[in-house]
Enzyme design. Structure first.
Site: not given
Ligand code: APR
Ligand code: ZN
Length: 266
Positions: A113, A115, A130, A200
């Protein structure tokens, strides 16, 4: 309470109790977080329902080539992410992780993240692999500015030297933050356990770290309301829950177990 609800509660107690047992075997454990960590602060994830990549093509808006060729276009996405980050704040889940670090249970927080919420919530050892969207840099003259809470009145995406500024984050097509990722890699290969929250598990190299933890003999506890790359493969304990509730419950079980009175019906 219905029999089903009671049964579900017993099952969840078992899962939290097992998660606490695993994480207390040899603390401190690494914490790996993704966008799901900040969803309950108000920030959208990237993928899944309401995800940023449903509205923006990452290869188009989030790529370094776009910033170089058409910075105004890149700032359509960057501006939305920056203002979103500044409009919200860390949630109780971020604060739980900071408290676990204070107690010596949690080690480095490896976050995807941008943020800055972990640091603001009090975590001290944060590896922002990142980058951090609050750090604004000018690629031409090197001028930097940290945006803590709101955009200054004289805010401009252009630097006083005339060039376009950018957040100090890793855009698609760019290498990761060297120092942060090598420390994360080192921790993951040291045999430490890992708590994964809200990712994810799709984007490398972050998504390789849990596999490195397992290969180095560490265990994995995961909190996510949905399945991820890790849930049915390498997570030893999977807590199907959102970050705030999952972390708050886990903190209680860790507290009880480390004071010798394991909660749960064992
Ligand atoms: N609490 C916990 N997990 C949650 C919640 C919640 N309230 N809501 C959603 N999620 C989970 C989803 O199920 C998913 O597995 O958060 C995850 C979000 O996945 P992504 O949107 O793919 O985010 P992330 O895994 O951090 O992506 C990695 O991809 O695009 C790039 O640079 C970007 O840092 C990012 C990287
Ligand atoms: Zn400049």
């Amino acid at each position: 309470m219905s029999a089903d609800a009671l049964l579900e509660m017993l099952e969840m107690d078992e899962i939290y109790s097992e998660a606490a047992r695993v994480l207390l075997e040899h603390p401190p454990f690494i914490v790996l977080t993704g966008a799901g960590m900040s969803v309950e602060s108000g920030l959208p994830p990237f993928r899944g329902p309401g995800g940023i990549w449903e509205r923006f093509d990452p290869e188009e808006y989030g790529h370094i080539d776009t910033f170089r060729k058409d910075p105004e276009r890149a700032w359509v996405l960057l501006g939305e992410m920056l203002s979103g980050t500044l409009s919200f704040s860390p949630n109780e889940g971020h604060r739980v992780i900071a408290r676990l670090e204070e107690k010596g249970l949690a080690g480095p927080v490896v976050t995807q993240n941008i943020d800055g919420y972990h640091g603001i919530a009090g975590s001290r050892d944060v590896l922002e692999i990142h980058g951090n969207i609050r750090n604004i840099i000018c690629p031409s003259c090197g001028r930097t500015e940290y945006i803590s809470s709101r955009l200054p009145d004289d805010w401009s995406v252009k630097c006083s030297c005339g060039s376009y500024r950018r957040p100090d984050i890793v855009l698609f097509g760019e290498p990761l933050k060297e120092g942060a990722i090598s420390r994360a890699w080192e921790a993951a290969s040291s045999g430490m356990d890992m708590l994964i929250v809200g990712t994810s598990g799709i984007v490398m190299p972050a998504s390789q770290l849990p596999f490195l933890v397992r290969a180095s003999g560490g265990s994995i506890v995961e909190i996510n309301p949905h399945d991820s790359t890790f849930s049915n493969t390498i997570s030893d304990v999977f807590i199907r829950e959102r970050a705030v509730k999952g972390l708050t419950m886990l903190e209680g079980f860790l507290e009880d177990r480390s004071h010798g009175s394991p909660r749960g019906f064992k």
